[in-house]
Design a protein around this motif. Structure first.
Motif, PDB file in Angstrom:
ATOM      1  N   THR A  58       0.798  -1.222   0.000  1.00  0.00           N
ATOM      2  CA  THR A  58       0.000   0.000   0.000  1.00  0.00           C
ATOM      3  C   THR A  58       0.834   1.276   0.000  1.00  0.00           C
TER       4      THR A  58
ATOM      5  N   SER B 124       2.475   2.295   2.599  1.00  0.00           N
ATOM      6  CA  SER B 124       2.333   2.857   3.944  1.00  0.00           C
ATOM      7  C   SER B 124       3.693   3.194   4.545  1.00  0.00           C
TER       8      SER B 124
ATOM      9  N   SER C 192     -11.890  -1.057   0.511  1.00  0.00           N
ATOM     10  CA  SER C 192     -11.036  -0.113  -0.199  1.00  0.00           C
ATOM     11  C   SER C 192      -9.561  -0.450   0.003  1.00  0.00           C
TER      12      SER C 192
ATOM     13  N   ASN D  96      -7.026   1.849   0.826  1.00  0.00           N
ATOM     14  CA  ASN D  96      -6.199   2.796   1.575  1.00  0.00           C
ATOM     15  C   ASN D  96      -5.787   2.289   2.964  1.00  0.00           C
TER      16      ASN D  96
ATOM     17  N   HIS E  36      -0.825   8.957   5.848  1.00  0.00           N
ATOM     18  CA  HIS E  36      -1.016   8.151   4.633  1.00  0.00           C
ATOM     19  C   HIS E  36      -1.310   9.016   3.408  1.00  0.00           C
TER      20      HIS E  36
ATOM     21  N   GLN F 222      -4.771   9.888   2.023  1.00  0.00           N
ATOM     22  CA  GLN F 222      -5.608   8.875   1.364  1.00  0.00           C
ATOM     23  C   GLN F 222      -6.474   8.147   2.403  1.00  0.00           C
ATOM     24  N   ILE F 223      -7.306   8.895   3.102  1.00  0.00           N
ATOM     25  CA  ILE F 223      -8.147   8.340   4.156  1.00  0.00           C
ATOM     26  C   ILE F 223      -9.504   9.026   4.071  1.00  0.00           C
TER      27      ILE F 223
ATOM     28  N   ILE G 198      -1.170   5.610  -4.145  1.00  0.00           N
ATOM     29  CA  ILE G 198      -1.331   4.189  -4.457  1.00  0.00           C
ATOM     30  C   ILE G 198      -0.938   3.849  -5.886  1.00  0.00           C
TER      31      ILE G 198
ATOM     32  N   GLN H 261      -4.022   7.886  -9.262  1.00  0.00           N
ATOM     33  CA  GLN H 261      -4.295   8.725  -8.095  1.00  0.00           C
ATOM     34  C   GLN H 261      -3.400   9.960  -8.098  1.00  0.00           C
TER      35      GLN H 261
ATOM     36  N   PHE I 139      -8.307  12.906  -2.024  1.00  0.00           N
ATOM     37  CA  PHE I 139      -7.610  11.719  -1.539  1.00  0.00           C
ATOM     38  C   PHE I 139      -6.128  11.868  -1.830  1.00  0.00           C
TER      39      PHE I 139
END
Length: 486
Positions: free
Chosen positions: A94, A96, A151, A153, A281, A284-285, A329, A333, A382
Motif C-alpha cells: 500500500t 504505507s 477499499s 487505503n 497516509h 488517502q483516508i 497508491i 491517483q 484523496f
C-alpha cells in the motif's frame, strides 16, 4: 515476505487460482515492483464461494459461543505475533509509512479483540404478552453470509472491521478486496482466521475485476448483507443493487471533512493535529481533513505555523522508518491529485506551499484563501493537499462546514469545551472530535456518516445489529380462548 505464496486465493475452502481468463499484477506503489500476479476469479468462483460459505456457516453457528470467541481471540493473538510481518506487507503493498502501518495493524488487533466479545452479546430476551398465558421469546441470530467489499487505503483494518464482527456473530463471509491490495485486504486476513481455527470455506476471497465479478458478489441470492467501504459513486450503485435484491446495505463512503479552528483555540495544538489529520497516509483516508476552516483573526498565524510543521515532515521512501509521507497508491491517483491542484489555482486559490512530484510521491501542497464555493472545496481530496478557508464568525464556520454533500467526520478546536460541543451539535456529520483531528476510530464506537458519506454504523452494538437479525417466538402456555369459539 515471499509474495509468491499469495498467488492463489481461498475459494470454497481451497487455495487456488481464479477461473477467469484475466490476470492482474499487484505492484509496490513506490518501486513499481510486481509483488505477485493473480489469475482472477469469475462468476463461477463467486457462486462456489457463496454456496460453500452458506453450507459451512451451519457448522460454525452450531459451535458454542465460547468456542467461537476463543477462535476469534486466537486470531488477535496471531496477528499480534505477526505484527512486523503485517507492517511490512502494508509498506510494500500500500505504500504505507511505518507510522501508518503500525497504526493500522494495532487497530486491526483491537477490532478482532472487540469482535471476540460479540458471541456473548447475541442476547436473547423473554418479554410479556398482551395475551393471557403467552410468553414472548426474542432470539438474535446471524444473517447467514455477509459480503464484504473494501477499499485499498487502509485495507487490513477496513476489511477487518467487517470480517471479524461478521464471523463473531456467526456468519460466513465472502470478501472482494480492492484490486490494488488483494493480500492485505483479503487473503492475509483469511489465512489468519484459518490458522486461528475457523472452518475451511467459512471465508472466501474473490480477487477479480469489477467488470467481471463486481455485480455478481452483490446480486448473488445467498448474502443477506453487503458491507461496502469505498467511493460514494460506487457505493450508490452497490446500494441500488442491494435494494433491488432486498438486501441490507452498510455503506461507508466518501468524506469532505471540516477541521474548524475557532478564535480561542490552542494554536500549537491545532496546527499539529491538522498536519497529522491531513497528511497521514498522504491524505488517502476517508476521515482525512479536507477543509481547514480558521477564524480570520488567527488565520495568518495559523497558516504560518502550519506551513512550518508540514515542511518538517519527511517525504519519500516508505521503507525508511522516519518517512512520514510516502507514495500515492498508483499513477492514476497521482494524476488526479495534480488535477485538483490545478483546479484550485484556476479558481483563484493561493499556493502557499508548492508540492513536488517524483513518481507516485507527491509532497504536500497547501492552498490558502480558498472559498468554499470553489470546486476543489466541494470534492473529496484523496491526497496531500490542504485547503485553508478563512471565516469571520463561528456561525460562518458552521455554515461552511455543512456546505457539502458529504457528512462523515469533523473536528472543532476551542479552549471552551462547552462552546465546541455547541458547534459540534450543529455539524451535519456522523462523528465530531473536539480538540483532536478527524482521523479517529475506536472498535466499540459508532463509526459512520450522514448524507453522501453513507448508511449505517460500524462498531460495538451497531455492527452486531447490522450482521444479525431477530426472531420472535411466542409460546402459548395456557389454553387460549379464540373469539369465534367463545
Amino acid at each position: 515476505m515471499n509474495y509468491s505464496q499469495w498467488n492463489t486465493m481461498p475459494i470454497g475452502g481451497v487455495w487456488r487460482e481464479g477461473s477467469s481468463e484475466k490476470h492482474a499484477n499487484n505492484r509496490n506503489p513506490y518501486t513499481g515492483e510486481v509483488l505477485v500476479s493473480h489469475k482472477l476469479a469469475n462468476r463461477e468462483d463467486v457462486n462456489e464461494a457463496y454456496e460453500t460459505a452458506f453450507r459451512v456457516q451451519k457448522e460454525w453457528i452450531s459451535l458454542s459461543p465460547d468456542h467461537r470467541a476463543r477462535i476469534i481471540e486466537n486470531a488477535a493473538s496471531l496477528l499480534a505475533d505477526r505484527r512486523e510481518e503485517a507492517i511490512e506487507l502494508l509498506r510494500n503493498e500500500t505504500g504505507s509509512t511505518k507510522v501508518k502501518a503500525r497504526i493500522e495493524v494495532n487497530s486491526s488487533i483491537a477490532l478482532i479483540k472487540e469482535a471476540a466479545t460479540y458471541p456473548y452479546k447475541m442476547n436473547e430476551a423473554v418479554m410479556p404478552s398482551t395475551i393471557p398465558g403467552k410468553e414472548n421469546q426474542i432470539y438474535r441470530e446471524p444473517v447467514g453470509v455477509v459480503n464484504v467489499i473494501t477499499s485499498w487505503n487502509f485495507p487490513l483494518s477496513l476489511s477487518m472491521r467487517s470480517i471479524a464482527p461478521a464471523l463473531a456473530t456467526g456468519n460466513g463471509v465472502v470478501v472482494k478486496p480492492a484490486s490494488n491490495t488483494p493480500i492485505s485486504g483479503g487473503s492475509y486476513i483469511a489465512k489468519l482466521f484459518e490458522d486461528a481455527g475457523i472452518p475451511k470455506g467459512l471465508i472466501s476471497v474473490i480477487i477479480g475485476s469489477g467488470s467481471e465479478v463486481g455485480d455478481a458478489v452483490v446480486e448473488h441470492p445467498i448474502p443477506r448483507v453487503v458491507s461496502f467501504t469505498g467511493s460514494t459513486e460506487i457505493g450508490k450503485r452497490i446500494g441500488a443493487l442491494a435494494g433491488q435484491n432486498l438486501k441490507e446495505a452498510s455503506l461507508e463512503l466518501g468524506g469532505n471533512n471540516a477541521f474548524i479552528v475557532l478564535d480561542d483555540a490552542d494554536l500549537g495544538q491545532a496546527v499539529e493535529a491538522a498536519a497529522f489529520g491531513k497528511f497521514l497516509h498522504q491524505g488517502q483516508i476517508c476521515m482525512a481533513i479536507n477543509r481547514i476552516i480558521v477564524s480570520r483573526s488567527i488565520y495568518p498565524a495559523f497558516i504560518k505555523q502550519f506551513k512550518e510543521k508540514v515542511n518538517a515532515l519527511k517525504v519519500g521512501d516508505p521503507r525508511q522508518d522516519d518517512t512520514m509521507i510516502g507514495p500515492l497508491i498508483d499513477g492514476k491517483q497521482t494524476d488526479q491529485v495534480l488535477s485538483l491542484v490545478n483546479k484550485g489555482k484556476q479558481s483563484g486559490a493561493t499556493v502557499y506551499l508548492e508540492g513536488k512530484v517524483e513518481g507516485n510521491v507527491v509532497s504536500p501542497f497547501i492552498l490558502t484563501d480558498v472559498d468554499n464555493r470553489m470546486s476543489i472545496a466541494q470534492e473529496e481530496i484523496f491526497g496531500p493537499i490542504a485547503l485553508v478557508i478563512p471565516v469571520d464568525s463561528e456561525e460562518e464556520a458552521v455554515s461552511v462546514a455543512n456546505d457539502t454533500r458529504y457528512g462523515l467526520t469533523a473536528s472543532v478546536f476551542s479552549s471552551s469545551t462547552e462552546r465546541a460541543i455547541e458547534v459540534a451539535k450543529q455539524l451535519q456529520t456522523g462523528m465530531v472530535h473536539i480538540n483532536d483531528q478527524t482521523v479517529n476510530s475506536e472498535p466499540s464506537m459508532p463509526f459512520g456518516g450522514e448524507k453522501d458519506s453513507g448508511i449505517g454504523r460500524f462498531g460495538g452494538q451497531w455492527i452486531i445489529e447490522k450482521f444479525t437479525t431477530v426472531k420472535w417466538v411466542s409460546v402459548q402456555k395456557e389454553k387460549r380462548q379464540y373469539p369465534m369459539f367463545v
